[in-house]
Scaffold this active site. Sequence first.
Site, mmCIF file in Angstrom:
data_model
loop_
_atom_site.group_PDB
_atom_site.id
_atom_site.type_symbol
_atom_site.label_atom_id
_atom_site.label_comp_id
_atom_site.label_asym_id
_atom_site.label_seq_id
_atom_site.Cartn_x
_atom_site.Cartn_y
_atom_site.Cartn_z
ATOM 1 N N GLU A 1 0.857 -1.187 0.000
ATOM 2 C CA GLU A 1 0.000 0.000 0.000
ATOM 3 C C GLU A 1 0.896 1.241 0.000
ATOM 4 O O GLU A 1 1.694 1.433 0.914
ATOM 5 C CB GLU A 1 -0.913 0.022 1.222
ATOM 6 N N ARG B 1 0.500 10.440 0.593
ATOM 7 C CA ARG B 1 0.887 11.517 1.517
ATOM 8 C C ARG B 1 2.111 12.283 1.021
ATOM 9 O O ARG B 1 2.534 13.239 1.658
ATOM 10 C CB ARG B 1 1.192 10.926 2.903
ATOM 11 N N LYS C 1 -10.937 -1.125 7.141
ATOM 12 C CA LYS C 1 -9.700 -0.797 7.827
ATOM 13 C C LYS C 1 -10.047 -0.418 9.260
ATOM 14 O O LYS C 1 -11.072 0.232 9.512
ATOM 15 C CB LYS C 1 -9.014 0.378 7.110
#
Length: 320
Positions: A42, A46, A130
């Site tokens: 993943e 950011r 999640k």
Amino acid sequence: MKTNPYQALEEQGIAPVISLKDDGKAIPLAQALSEGGVTNIEITLRTSAALEAIRRIKDEMPQMTVSAGTCLTKQNVDEAMEAGADFVVSPGFNEKLVQYCLSSKIGIIPGCVTASEIDLGVQNGLKYFKYFPAESLGGLKAIELLCGPYRGIRFMPTGGMTYSNIGSYLASKYVLACGGSYMAGSALIEAGNFAQITENARRAMDLSLGFSLAHVGINNDSAEAAQSVCRRIADIFRLPIKMGNSSDFSGTYVECMKTMYYGKNGHIGFHTNSAERALAYFRQKGLEIRPESYKCDENGLGKFFYLKDEVGGFALHVVR
């Protein structure tokens, strides 16, 4: 959408969550993880390098499953998918974003940590969520309690995952995979210590599979013979006896079969955290199973199976 964009998570249980500052390190990082047995990653959106990192990995290592994390907007999703991401992950539950992904046939795992959020997710047809930050929000105990009223859902806990606790998470049928940067932290990536990342990935996969000895099965040609062997072993080692329909147990480690079952002499049983992960691992090694031996629980998750090959006259049995 792929038939199952989350297959790599299901089959490995490990979800490295990476924030890359330099997209030039994307391929060495992906190679290091792959050499350690982890073929999914993943990349969080950011940093300015994130999209190019996704693009490079998918172009040069298409066998890797790449998800885009920290997707907050439709633009994030569109850019991630254009770069080649297989699915997206969001830290929280944004119903409009979820509906956009579903209507566009884009896989999404949203962050859900309350019953209300999970309820909305289930109403939208989701079953994977999640759980972030996991350790700060009750950890595995909280996850298992949330799964009580919502059957069939599974979580990807992230936040506070370490080598000391992922084993317990991955032994739970409610956990799809454990996310985190514990195997490929920013310091290792920036230092270019990819050999250590490979070793960390191997260690994570060992914990994910969780192989350990379960029991040894001894074949007998009758119920009487099985009972005799069972009582003899129990007498020698002061073990309790448990009688069953197809076998008797001396303690918990010696199973005395009442018929000549798989294996010339019997079988050796091994525990695993997940039958699905174990099956994927064996297939990668070119090992076949006895398909008729594969059994599932009421939720469709594998319970146990036998490998086709024998070793030393013993069949190999895997049980969750």
